[in-house]
Design a protein around this motif. Structure first.
Motif, PDB file in Angstrom:
ATOM      1  N   TYR A 167       0.868  -1.492  -0.035  1.00  0.00           N
ATOM      2  CA  TYR A 167       0.292  -0.537   0.276  1.00  0.00           C
ATOM      3  C   TYR A 167       0.634   0.754  -0.462  1.00  0.00           C
ATOM      4  O   TYR A 167       0.075   2.012  -0.829  1.00  0.00           O
ATOM      5  CB  TYR A 167      -0.669   0.017   1.255  1.00  0.00           C
ATOM      6  CG  TYR A 167      -1.403   1.178   1.484  1.00  0.00           C
ATOM      7  CD1 TYR A 167      -2.066   0.781   0.621  1.00  0.00           C
ATOM      8  CD2 TYR A 167      -1.494   2.658   2.235  1.00  0.00           C
ATOM      9  CE1 TYR A 167      -3.683   2.353   0.649  1.00  0.00           C
ATOM     10  CE2 TYR A 167      -1.979   3.586   2.096  1.00  0.00           C
ATOM     11  CZ  TYR A 167      -2.967   3.438   1.480  1.00  0.00           C
ATOM     12  OH  TYR A 167      -4.117   4.671   1.352  1.00  0.00           O
ATOM     13  N   GLY A 168       2.125   1.332   0.717  1.00  0.00           N
ATOM     14  CA  GLY A 168       2.748   2.457   0.927  1.00  0.00           C
ATOM     15  C   GLY A 168       3.764   2.762  -0.656  1.00  0.00           C
ATOM     16  O   GLY A 168       3.737   3.528  -0.483  1.00  0.00           O
ATOM     17  N   VAL A 169       4.112   1.792  -0.908  1.00  0.00           N
ATOM     18  CA  VAL A 169       4.772   1.678  -2.640  1.00  0.00           C
ATOM     19  C   VAL A 169       3.839   2.170  -3.260  1.00  0.00           C
ATOM     20  O   VAL A 169       4.102   3.604  -3.661  1.00  0.00           O
ATOM     21  CB  VAL A 169       4.820   0.897  -2.524  1.00  0.00           C
ATOM     22  CG1 VAL A 169       5.607   1.001  -4.332  1.00  0.00           C
ATOM     23  CG2 VAL A 169       7.049  -0.076  -1.728  1.00  0.00           C
ATOM     24  N   ARG A 170       2.680   1.681  -3.021  1.00  0.00           N
ATOM     25  CA  ARG A 170       1.442   2.406  -4.392  1.00  0.00           C
ATOM     26  C   ARG A 170       0.994   3.650  -4.466  1.00  0.00           C
ATOM     27  O   ARG A 170       1.280   4.638  -5.163  1.00  0.00           O
ATOM     28  CB  ARG A 170       0.197   1.563  -4.100  1.00  0.00           C
ATOM     29  CG  ARG A 170       0.043   1.172  -5.257  1.00  0.00           C
ATOM     30  CD  ARG A 170      -1.507   0.044  -5.539  1.00  0.00           C
ATOM     31  NE  ARG A 170      -2.511   0.029  -4.351  1.00  0.00           N
ATOM     32  CZ  ARG A 170      -2.194  -1.325  -3.304  1.00  0.00           C
ATOM     33  NH1 ARG A 170      -1.468  -2.734  -3.511  1.00  0.00           N
ATOM     34  NH2 ARG A 170      -2.780  -1.064  -2.276  1.00  0.00           N
ATOM     35  N   ARG A 171       0.852   4.439  -2.644  1.00  0.00           N
ATOM     36  CA  ARG A 171       0.740   5.307  -2.465  1.00  0.00           C
ATOM     37  C   ARG A 171       2.045   6.488  -2.469  1.00  0.00           C
ATOM     38  O   ARG A 171       1.476   7.487  -3.246  1.00  0.00           O
ATOM     39  CB  ARG A 171       0.298   5.740  -0.582  1.00  0.00           C
ATOM     40  CG  ARG A 171      -0.801   5.036  -0.898  1.00  0.00           C
ATOM     41  CD  ARG A 171      -1.995   5.482  -1.542  1.00  0.00           C
ATOM     42  NE  ARG A 171      -2.182   7.271  -0.465  1.00  0.00           N
ATOM     43  CZ  ARG A 171      -1.942   9.266  -0.898  1.00  0.00           C
ATOM     44  NH1 ARG A 171      -1.483   8.549  -2.492  1.00  0.00           N
ATOM     45  NH2 ARG A 171      -1.620   9.388  -0.544  1.00  0.00           N
ATOM     46  N   PHE A 172       3.315   5.679  -2.320  1.00  0.00           N
ATOM     47  CA  PHE A 172       4.078   6.494  -2.597  1.00  0.00           C
ATOM     48  C   PHE A 172       4.356   6.826  -4.202  1.00  0.00           C
ATOM     49  O   PHE A 172       4.994   8.538  -4.867  1.00  0.00           O
ATOM     50  CB  PHE A 172       5.746   6.001  -2.182  1.00  0.00           C
ATOM     51  CG  PHE A 172       7.073   6.788  -2.672  1.00  0.00           C
ATOM     52  CD1 PHE A 172       7.125   7.733  -1.520  1.00  0.00           C
ATOM     53  CD2 PHE A 172       7.594   6.649  -3.541  1.00  0.00           C
ATOM     54  CE1 PHE A 172       8.680   8.584  -2.092  1.00  0.00           C
ATOM     55  CE2 PHE A 172       9.286   7.210  -3.959  1.00  0.00           C
ATOM     56  CZ  PHE A 172       9.341   8.474  -3.244  1.00  0.00           C
ATOM     57  N   LEU A 173       4.138   5.930  -4.882  1.00  0.00           N
ATOM     58  CA  LEU A 173       4.204   6.490  -6.485  1.00  0.00           C
ATOM     59  C   LEU A 173       3.535   6.943  -6.408  1.00  0.00           C
ATOM     60  O   LEU A 173       3.285   8.256  -7.862  1.00  0.00           O
ATOM     61  CB  LEU A 173       4.627   4.854  -7.081  1.00  0.00           C
ATOM     62  CG  LEU A 173       5.414   4.224  -6.736  1.00  0.00           C
ATOM     63  CD1 LEU A 173       5.689   2.678  -7.157  1.00  0.00           C
ATOM     64  CD2 LEU A 173       7.197   4.845  -7.337  1.00  0.00           C
ATOM     65  N   PHE A 174       1.826   7.206  -6.673  1.00  0.00           N
ATOM     66  CA  PHE A 174       1.328   8.060  -7.193  1.00  0.00           C
ATOM     67  C   PHE A 174       1.355   9.638  -6.494  1.00  0.00           C
ATOM     68  O   PHE A 174       0.567  10.314  -6.983  1.00  0.00           O
ATOM     69  CB  PHE A 174      -0.149   6.995  -6.748  1.00  0.00           C
ATOM     70  CG  PHE A 174      -0.320   6.176  -7.351  1.00  0.00           C
ATOM     71  CD1 PHE A 174      -0.790   6.343  -8.565  1.00  0.00           C
ATOM     72  CD2 PHE A 174      -1.462   5.315  -6.911  1.00  0.00           C
ATOM     73  CE1 PHE A 174      -2.064   5.277  -9.798  1.00  0.00           C
ATOM     74  CE2 PHE A 174      -1.395   3.834  -7.416  1.00  0.00           C
ATOM     75  CZ  PHE A 174      -1.612   3.904  -8.323  1.00  0.00           C
ATOM     76  N   SER A 175       1.494  10.111  -4.754  1.00  0.00           N
ATOM     77  CA  SER A 175       2.082  11.038  -4.812  1.00  0.00           C
ATOM     78  C   SER A 175       3.145  11.558  -5.910  1.00  0.00           C
ATOM     79  O   SER A 175       3.576  12.929  -6.061  1.00  0.00           O
ATOM     80  CB  SER A 175       2.064  11.213  -3.585  1.00  0.00           C
ATOM     81  OG  SER A 175       1.475  10.673  -2.762  1.00  0.00           O
ATOM     82  N   LEU A 176       4.115  10.510  -6.167  1.00  0.00           N
ATOM     83  CA  LEU A 176       5.583  10.973  -6.766  1.00  0.00           C
ATOM     84  C   LEU A 176       4.960  11.693  -7.482  1.00  0.00           C
ATOM     85  O   LEU A 176       5.671  12.498  -8.452  1.00  0.00           O
ATOM     86  CB  LEU A 176       6.133   9.771  -6.770  1.00  0.00           C
ATOM     87  CG  LEU A 176       7.725  10.232  -6.983  1.00  0.00           C
ATOM     88  CD1 LEU A 176       8.887  10.963  -6.643  1.00  0.00           C
ATOM     89  CD2 LEU A 176       8.347   8.593  -6.683  1.00  0.00           C
ATOM     90  N   PHE A 177       4.139  10.835  -8.544  1.00  0.00           N
ATOM     91  CA  PHE A 177       3.724  11.476  -9.968  1.00  0.00           C
ATOM     92  C   PHE A 177       2.492  12.050 -10.265  1.00  0.00           C
ATOM     93  O   PHE A 177       1.804  12.271 -11.018  1.00  0.00           O
ATOM     94  CB  PHE A 177       3.454  10.111 -10.919  1.00  0.00           C
ATOM     95  CG  PHE A 177       4.933   9.367 -11.060  1.00  0.00           C
ATOM     96  CD1 PHE A 177       6.104  10.060 -11.447  1.00  0.00           C
ATOM     97  CD2 PHE A 177       5.884   8.010 -10.440  1.00  0.00           C
ATOM     98  CE1 PHE A 177       6.765   9.182 -11.854  1.00  0.00           C
ATOM     99  CE2 PHE A 177       6.868   7.591 -10.688  1.00  0.00           C
ATOM    100  CZ  PHE A 177       7.434   7.785 -11.451  1.00  0.00           C
ATOM    101  N   GLY A 178       1.829  12.644  -9.266  1.00  0.00           N
ATOM    102  CA  GLY A 178       0.636  12.838  -8.542  1.00  0.00           C
ATOM    103  C   GLY A 178      -0.371  12.825  -9.106  1.00  0.00           C
ATOM    104  O   GLY A 178      -1.365  13.310  -9.528  1.00  0.00           O
ATOM    105  N   LEU A 179      -0.476  11.554  -9.002  1.00  0.00           N
ATOM    106  CA  LEU A 179      -1.619  10.685  -9.944  1.00  0.00           C
ATOM    107  C   LEU A 179      -2.417  10.399  -8.518  1.00  0.00           C
ATOM    108  O   LEU A 179      -2.395  10.220  -7.638  1.00  0.00           O
ATOM    109  CB  LEU A 179      -1.182   9.278 -10.154  1.00  0.00           C
ATOM    110  CG  LEU A 179      -0.583   9.461 -10.881  1.00  0.00           C
ATOM    111  CD1 LEU A 179      -0.203   8.165 -11.436  1.00  0.00           C
ATOM    112  CD2 LEU A 179      -1.322   9.804 -12.371  1.00  0.00           C
TER     113      LEU A 179
END
Length: 179
Positions: A167-179
């Motif tokens: 969950y954290g990796v998904r949220r991190f990547l989504f936040s990093l790319f503004g998704l």
């Protein structure tokens, strides 16, 4: 980094204060604690009655099991998680497994096999801690309402570290790319 501090009331006129770091290089816990006490507005100028410091070695997926007739469990085996510093729950888990294995023909092999899920839990705990502590500011700035819900599910035992990490990796990547 990789730590936290606390103040717990102990009656009307006393408090228990502590700092914890889950990084092996944080060997100056005494200085960290004294700096925290001196710098905190509630504690500044107060008398220190007792000062104790120690280091807990968190697991990164490896557990020490002992040798020969000696079996290790709890903090002696590095059974401390890398996100929360929790060890009691895991110590009890190990003790339960070990008690069952001592009745087996080869208790050493049994214990090693039964510890596999715990080793996996500690590996994902370390990876979760790595993500959380190294990107703490970024994660707080980009937190959403569902994030706390996920964490509470983990704390209640409804999810494991592997779930929290994914969950954290998904949220991190989504936040990093503004998704």
């Amino acid at each position: 980094k990789w730590g936290y501090a606390w103040i717990f009331p102990r009656g009307e006129d006393r408090v228990s204060v502590g700092v914890a770091s889950l990084r092996p290089e944080a060997k100056n816990t005494r200085e960290l604690l004294l700096d925290y006490i001196k710098g905190h507005p509630l504690l500044r100028g107060k008398k220190v009655l007792s000062l104790k410091c120690w280091f807990l070695s968190p697991s990164r997926g490896r557990l020490f099991t002992g040798e020969g007739d000696i079996f290790l469990a709890g903090e002696a085996s590095a059974s401390v998680d890398s996100l929360l510093g929790e060890g009691i729950y895991y110590s009890l888990w190990q003790a339960h497994l070990l008690a069952r294995c001592l009745e087996e023909e080869n208790p050493r092999r049994c214990y090693s096999q039964k510890l596999k899920p715990l080793r996996r839990e500690f590996l994902f705990g370390y990876l979760t801690g790595f993500l959380a502590y190294n990107f703490q500011r970024f994660m707080f700035k980009n937190a959403r309402e569902g994030d706390l819900k996920e964490f509470f599910q983990f704390l209640r035992g409804e999810k494991r570290y592997a779930d929290l990490f994914r969950y954290g990796v998904r949220r991190f990547l989504f936040s990093l790319f503004g998704l």
